[in-house]
Write an enzyme that holds these catalytic residues in place. Structure first.
Site, PDB file in Angstrom:
ATOM      1  N   ASP A  39       0.827  -1.200   0.000  1.00  0.00           N
ATOM      2  CA  ASP A  39       0.000   0.000   0.000  1.00  0.00           C
ATOM      3  C   ASP A  39       0.867   1.258   0.000  1.00  0.00           C
ATOM      4  O   ASP A  39       2.009   1.216   0.471  1.00  0.00           O
ATOM      5  CB  ASP A  39      -0.909   0.005   1.234  1.00  0.00           C
ATOM      6  CG  ASP A  39      -1.985  -1.060   1.169  1.00  0.00           C
ATOM      7  OD1 ASP A  39      -2.287  -1.519   0.050  1.00  0.00           O
ATOM      8  OD2 ASP A  39      -2.519  -1.433   2.232  1.00  0.00           O
ATOM      9  N   TYR A  67       5.679  -9.063   8.515  1.00  0.00           N
ATOM     10  CA  TYR A  67       5.303  -7.657   8.647  1.00  0.00           C
ATOM     11  C   TYR A  67       5.464  -7.197  10.087  1.00  0.00           C
ATOM     12  O   TYR A  67       5.225  -7.967  11.026  1.00  0.00           O
ATOM     13  CB  TYR A  67       3.843  -7.444   8.254  1.00  0.00           C
ATOM     14  CG  TYR A  67       3.525  -7.673   6.797  1.00  0.00           C
ATOM     15  CD1 TYR A  67       3.642  -6.642   5.880  1.00  0.00           C
ATOM     16  CD2 TYR A  67       3.090  -8.916   6.348  1.00  0.00           C
ATOM     17  CE1 TYR A  67       3.323  -6.841   4.546  1.00  0.00           C
ATOM     18  CE2 TYR A  67       2.778  -9.126   5.009  1.00  0.00           C
ATOM     19  CZ  TYR A  67       2.894  -8.084   4.111  1.00  0.00           C
ATOM     20  OH  TYR A  67       2.588  -8.285   2.790  1.00  0.00           O
ATOM     21  N   ASP A  81      -7.390   1.251   7.933  1.00  0.00           N
ATOM     22  CA  ASP A  81      -6.148   1.910   8.335  1.00  0.00           C
ATOM     23  C   ASP A  81      -6.451   3.378   8.632  1.00  0.00           C
ATOM     24  O   ASP A  81      -7.520   3.886   8.304  1.00  0.00           O
ATOM     25  CB  ASP A  81      -5.062   1.773   7.268  1.00  0.00           C
ATOM     26  CG  ASP A  81      -5.477   2.350   5.914  1.00  0.00           C
ATOM     27  OD1 ASP A  81      -6.026   3.474   5.888  1.00  0.00           O
ATOM     28  OD2 ASP A  81      -5.259   1.694   4.882  1.00  0.00           O
ATOM     29  N   ARG A 173      -4.282  -5.322   7.752  1.00  0.00           N
ATOM     30  CA  ARG A 173      -5.298  -4.398   8.265  1.00  0.00           C
ATOM     31  C   ARG A 173      -6.475  -5.158   8.868  1.00  0.00           C
ATOM     32  O   ARG A 173      -7.026  -4.741   9.897  1.00  0.00           O
ATOM     33  CB  ARG A 173      -5.759  -3.438   7.166  1.00  0.00           C
ATOM     34  CG  ARG A 173      -6.565  -4.083   6.058  1.00  0.00           C
ATOM     35  CD  ARG A 173      -6.918  -3.100   4.954  1.00  0.00           C
ATOM     36  NE  ARG A 173      -5.729  -2.651   4.266  1.00  0.00           N
ATOM     37  CZ  ARG A 173      -5.535  -1.391   3.864  1.00  0.00           C
ATOM     38  NH1 ARG A 173      -6.447  -0.476   4.102  1.00  0.00           N
ATOM     39  NH2 ARG A 173      -4.446  -1.057   3.225  1.00  0.00           N
TER      40      ARG A 173
END
Length: 280
Positions: A39, A67, A81, A173
């Site tokens: 993203d 991550y 987010d 997310r």
């Protein structure tokens, strides 16, 4: 003409993955492709294939990812987010750090995960984020994912930071929202760093502005094919001429390395092999 290979690029915040690879293409005049979009507000490893290496993208071992994410509690947005539109806020109760840690660690395992509305997944040929932009309601999609490992890093009363080793297709997310729900509140992802992709780590990653000669940072395509390997020059002729041939293996899909000529080969119904994709 630059040679072919794999570039482990560090994508900064504020840049789309498309923009990142376009900058590589424009700076060095090469053909580019990438595996695993990040993203715009996420940062970290972006695997870029250069020139003929673009043909190898489906076979590069980049399915598992790691991550590092921050979850901000008490805030819910339409995108999952903090860069989305706020749709709900909650006053937080005091949360015990040990309880928060236990909830984070409980997320390990296989599960069906809700696909976020800003995903590129398609319904009737149209991407979910396109429906979202047009305020059109669609059915909720779910995907099978696995959290292989998760590590609690810190909690400051409102923000939770964790590191997760996940399967391909996992939405961090959504993982953040699920953690918040288990804590009986709401939350949204507020930072995301991709620190590992397959065997690629941050120490392998290069900032585009630091690269002066692309050839010096490219990794060999053949070294990053995630298939059983057969090294033998005797198969070069049938590979070059598109003929079928026998291979000493029980596998159905293999990488045959003949030196300058190398290809992904698949077993036929007759039991011999043919080239599925030439990569040289």
């Amino acid at each position: 003409m630059n040679k072919s290979g794999i570039l482990c690029l560090y994508k900064p915040k504020g840049l789309t993955s498309f923009d990142a690879i376009h900058k590589v293409k424009r700076k060095f005049g090469v053909k580019t492709g990438h595996s695993g979009t990040l993203d715009p507000e996420a940062e970290g490893i972006l695997i870029v294939a250069i020139n003929n290496a673009t043909k190898a993208l489906p076979y590069i071992g980049v399915s598992d990812k790691v991550y590092e994410a921050t979850l901000t509690l008490g805030l819910k947005t339409d995108t999952g987010d903090i860069w989305g539109e706020v749709v709900e806020k909650q006053t937080l109760c005091d949360l015990d750090e040990n309880h928060v840690k236990a909830v984070v660690l409980s997320m390990v395992g296989k599960m069906k995960q809700r696909v976020p509305s800003v995903s590129a997944k398609k319904i009737n040929g149209k991407k979910l984020y396109e429906y979202h932009r047009q305020n059109q309601a669609v059915e909720t999609l779910y995907t099978d994912i696995e959290i292989y490992a998760i590590e609690f890093l810190w909690f400051d009363g409102q923000n939770i930071c964790f590191r997760a080793h996940v399967s391909n297709g996992t939405y961090i997310r959504t993982l953040c929202e699920d953690i918040a729900e288990k804590l009986e509140t709401i939350g949204s992802m507020s930072s995301l760093l991709r620190s590992k992709v397959g065997n690629f780590t941050l120490k392998d990653a290069h900032l585009l502005e630091d690269i002066e000669c692309l050839d010096e940072v490219l990794l060999p395509t053949k070294d990053n094919i995630a298939l059983p390997v057969i090294k033998d020059t005797q198969f070069q002729t049938p590979i070059l001429h598109g003929k079928r041939f026998d291979l000493p293996t029980d596998e159905d899909l293999v990488f045959v390395d003949c030196g300058e000529v190398f290809a992904v080969c698949e077993r036929t119904e007759e039991g011999n092999f043919r080239v599925k994709r030439g990569l040289w």
